[in-house]
Design a protein around this motif. Structure first.
Motif, short mmCIF file in Angstrom:
data_model
loop_
_atom_site.label_atom_id
_atom_site.label_comp_id
_atom_site.label_asym_id
_atom_site.label_seq_id
_atom_site.Cartn_x
_atom_site.Cartn_y
_atom_site.Cartn_z
N MET A 105 0.83 -1.20 0.00
CA MET A 105 0.00 0.00 0.00
C MET A 105 0.87 1.26 0.00
SD MET A 105 -3.30 0.93 2.36
CE MET A 105 -2.39 1.14 3.88
N LEU A 106 1.96 1.25 0.78
CA LEU A 106 2.88 2.37 0.79
C LEU A 106 3.53 2.53 -0.58
CD1 LEU A 106 4.36 4.61 2.33
CD2 LEU A 106 6.07 2.91 3.02
N GLY A 107 3.82 1.40 -1.24
CA GLY A 107 4.40 1.45 -2.57
C GLY A 107 3.51 2.17 -3.56
N PHE A 108 2.21 1.95 -3.47
CA PHE A 108 1.27 2.65 -4.36
C PHE A 108 1.27 4.15 -4.11
CE2 PHE A 108 -0.54 -1.51 -5.29
CZ PHE A 108 -0.90 -1.36 -6.61
N ILE A 109 1.35 4.53 -2.85
CA ILE A 109 1.36 5.96 -2.53
C ILE A 109 2.64 6.61 -3.06
CG2 ILE A 109 1.42 7.61 -0.62
CD1 ILE A 109 -0.27 5.56 0.97
N VAL A 110 3.78 5.94 -2.86
CA VAL A 110 5.05 6.47 -3.37
C VAL A 110 5.03 6.55 -4.89
CG1 VAL A 110 7.52 6.00 -3.59
CG2 VAL A 110 6.37 5.65 -1.39
N ALA A 111 4.53 5.50 -5.53
CA ALA A 111 4.47 5.49 -7.00
C ALA A 111 3.58 6.60 -7.52
CB ALA A 111 3.95 4.12 -7.48
N TYR A 112 2.46 6.82 -6.88
CA TYR A 112 1.54 7.88 -7.32
C TYR A 112 2.15 9.26 -7.11
CZ TYR A 112 -2.89 10.19 -8.32
OH TYR A 112 -3.87 10.96 -8.89
N GLU A 122 -8.28 10.78 -12.91
CA GLU A 122 -8.92 9.81 -12.03
C GLU A 122 -8.16 8.48 -11.96
OE1 GLU A 122 -13.00 9.88 -13.69
OE2 GLU A 122 -13.57 10.65 -11.72
N SER A 123 -6.88 8.55 -12.28
CA SER A 123 -6.07 7.32 -12.26
C SER A 123 -5.95 6.73 -10.86
CB SER A 123 -4.68 7.60 -12.83
OG SER A 123 -4.02 8.60 -12.06
N TRP A 124 -6.08 7.56 -9.82
CA TRP A 124 -5.99 7.06 -8.45
C TRP A 124 -7.08 6.03 -8.15
CZ3 TRP A 124 -10.23 7.90 -5.32
CH2 TRP A 124 -11.11 8.92 -5.70
N LYS A 125 -8.21 6.15 -8.84
CA LYS A 125 -9.28 5.17 -8.63
C LYS A 125 -8.86 3.80 -9.17
CE LYS A 125 -13.07 8.55 -8.91
NZ LYS A 125 -14.32 8.91 -9.63
N ALA A 126 -8.28 3.79 -10.37
CA ALA A 126 -7.84 2.52 -10.95
C ALA A 126 -6.67 1.94 -10.17
CB ALA A 126 -7.44 2.74 -12.41
N LEU A 127 -5.75 2.79 -9.71
CA LEU A 127 -4.63 2.31 -8.92
C LEU A 127 -5.11 1.79 -7.57
CD1 LEU A 127 -1.91 4.99 -9.72
CD2 LEU A 127 -1.98 2.61 -10.49
N GLY A 128 -6.16 2.38 -7.04
CA GLY A 128 -6.75 1.86 -5.81
C GLY A 128 -7.30 0.46 -6.02
N GLY A 375 -6.03 2.90 0.35
CA GLY A 375 -4.96 3.41 -0.49
C GLY A 375 -5.46 4.43 -1.49
N ALA A 376 -6.63 4.19 -2.06
CA ALA A 376 -7.22 5.13 -3.01
C ALA A 376 -7.53 6.47 -2.34
CB ALA A 376 -8.50 4.52 -3.61
N GLN A 377 -8.03 6.40 -1.12
CA GLN A 377 -8.33 7.63 -0.38
C GLN A 377 -7.07 8.46 -0.18
OE1 GLN A 377 -11.29 8.88 0.59
NE2 GLN A 377 -10.19 10.67 1.37
N MET A 378 -5.97 7.79 0.17
CA MET A 378 -4.70 8.50 0.39
C MET A 378 -4.19 9.11 -0.92
SD MET A 378 -2.71 5.98 3.05
CE MET A 378 -3.33 5.71 4.70
#
Length: 383
Positions: A105-112, A122-128, A375-378
Motif C-alpha cells: 500500500m505504501l508502494g502505491f502511494i510512493v508510486a503515485y 482519475e487514475s488514483w481510482k484505478a490504482l486503488g 490506499g485510493a483515499q490517500m
C-alpha cells in the motif's frame, strides 16, 4: 497454433516431464540453482508470447483443469501436514503478512507521488483497484473498481499491469526457492522451527503401490469435485468470499484433518501433488504475454515502483527481524497473487507449510477491498 485443449495439456505435461527427468538426472547443474517449474513457467509464457496458443479454443480446458486440480493438489499436500506444528510457528507469521500488505500500500502511494502528473486525473481510482488486487485478489479489485467507478479505459491499463507484473513476480518468487538457504543465512533466520522432525520425509520413503496411487488420485479428484459443488451452494459473503474461496477452505480443513490420522501417511501423495503443481504452473504461465509490456508504459512504471518499494521494505524487515525467505515469499504471493497461487508457492518451499499459504490468502481475501479503498483515499489527496 494450438487449438486443441488435449494437445495443449499434453504439451505442458510433456515439457514438465522433460524438466523433471533432466532435473533428477544430475547432469545439469542449473537445476541446483533454478527449480524446474521456473523453466516451465518461462517456456510456457514464451510459447504464448509467440502466439502458439489459441486461447479462445483452449482456455476452457485449461481453466477447467486448473479449477479441478488446485483443490486436489492442496488436499494432497496437506496430507503430510501437522497443524500443531503450524500453530507453534507463532504470531510472527501474521506480523509478516501485515508488514507485507502495508509495504504494498505504501508502494502505491510512493508510486503515485512520483508519476501522478503524467497520469489521467482519475487514475488514483484505478490504482486503488490494483492496490486491492495486490493486497487481496481479483474479486477485491473488481469490488473497488465498482465502488469508486474507475474509468474503464484507465482500468484497462491497470489490468495489463496486474497481468504482466503478476506473471514476472510469480516467476521471481518461484526462482527464489533456490536461494532460500543463502537468504536465511543473510538474515540469520532461525529455521529450526520449520524442521518437523522427519514428519514428512520419513513417510516419503515408503514404497508407492498401484492401490495407493489410484486410491489417492480418485479420492483427491472426487473431494475436489464435491468441494467445488459445495462451494457453489454456500452463500457468498460480500464480494470476496465466493465459491472458489469456500472450495479452498473446505479442502484445506479436510486435508488438515486427514493429515492428523493414519490416512495421511499414504504413499504417493507428494508425487501426485507435484505433478498437479507442474500442470497448474504451466496453465498459469500460458496466460502470460510478454508483448503486453509495450502497452500502458507509465502505469507499468508505477507498478514497478510499487514492487521496488515492497522489496526494499521486506528486505529491511527480514534483516531486522531475522525472518526466513519462506514467510516473506508466501506473504508476498498471497497479497499479489491470491488464493490460487499462495498455496502453490508455499508447497514449492515446503509442502508441510501449505496451510500458511492458505491462511495468508484468506486474510488477503477479507482485507484486500478495505486496503484498496484506504490506499485510493490517500492517493486522492495527492495533487
Amino acid at each position: 497454433m494450438i487449438t486443441n485443449g488435449f494437445l495443449f495439456i499434453s504439451l505442458l505435461l510433456a515439457i514438465s516431464a522433460v524438466l523433471v527427468v533432466a532435473g533428477h538426472s544430475g547432469k545439469f547443474r542449473v537445476f541446483k540453482y533454478v527449480p524446474g517449474f521456473v523453466f516451465l513457467y518461462i517456456v510456457a509464457a514464451l510459447l504464448n508470447t509467440v502466439g502458439l496458443f489459441d486461447h479462445d479454443s483452449i482456455d476452457g480446458v485449461g481453466d477447467g483443469l486448473q479449477d479441478a486440480l488446485l483443490p486436489a493438489m492442496i488436499l494432497l499436500l496437506l496430507f503430510k501436514c501437522d497443524v500443531r506444528q503450524i500453530i507453534r510457528l507463532g504470531p510472527k507469521l501474521l506480523l509478516t503478512f501485515v508488514v507485507t500488505a502495508a509495504s504494498i500500500m505504501l508502494g502505491f502511494i510512493v508510486a503515485y507521488l512520483i508519476v501522478h502528473s503524467a497520469l489521467a486525473p482519475e487514475s488514483w481510482k484505478a490504482l486503488g483497484a490494483l492496490n486491492a488486487s495486490w493486497t487481496g485478489g481479483s474479486a477485491n479489485m473488481v469490488a473497488v473498481q465498482d465502488i469508486l467507478e474507475a474509468p474503464e479505459d484507465v482500468f484497462g491499463y491497470v489490468l495489463i499491469v496486474d497481468t504482466v507484473l503478476y506473471s514476472f513476480w510469480l516467476l521471481l518468487i518461484f526462482s527464489s526457492v533456490a536461494v532460500s538457504d543463502k537468504f536465511n543465512r543473510w538474515t540469520k533466520a532461525d529455521t529450526s522451527k520449520f524442521d518437523f522432525g522427519g514428519r514428512v520425509t520419513g513417510e516419503e520413503e515408503k514404497p508407492m503401490t498401484l492401490s495407493s496411487i489410484i486410491g489417492l488420485l480418485g479420492f483427491a479428484l472426487l473431494v475436489s469435485a464435491l468441494a467445488a459443488k459445495a462451494g457453489e451452494m454456500l452463500p457468498e459473503v460480500g464480494t470476496v468470499i465466493n465459491a472458489s474461496a469456500w472450495t479452498i477452505l473446505i479442502v484445506s480443513i479436510l486435508g488438515l484433518v486427514i493429515g492428523s490420522t493414519r490416512w495421511g501417511r499414504a504413499a504417493g501423495s507428494s508425487q501426485l501433488a507435484t505433478i498437479m503443481l507442474y500442470l497448474i504452473i504451466g496453465i498459469i504461465a500460458s496466460g502470460s504475454d510478454f508483448t503486453s509490456l509495450a502497452e500502458a508504459p507509465i502505469y507499468l512504471v508505477a507498478g514497478v515502483i510499487v514492487l521496488l518499494v515492497h522489496i526494499v521494505i521486506m528486505l529491511v524487515y527480514a534483516k531486522l527481524t531475522k525472518t526466513e525467505l519462506f514467510s516473506i515469499a508466501v506473504a508476498s504471493t498471497a497479497n499479489i497473487g491470491g488464493i490460487a497461487s499462495a498455496p502453490v508457492v508455499a508447497g514449492a518451499f515446503n509442502r508441510a507449510l501449505v496451510p500458511v499459504g492458505v491462511l495468508f490468502a484468506l486474510i488477503g481475501t477479507f482485507s484486500g477491498t478495505f486496503l484498496g479503498l484506504l490506499g485510493a483515499q490517500m492517493m486522492s489527496g495527492i495533487g
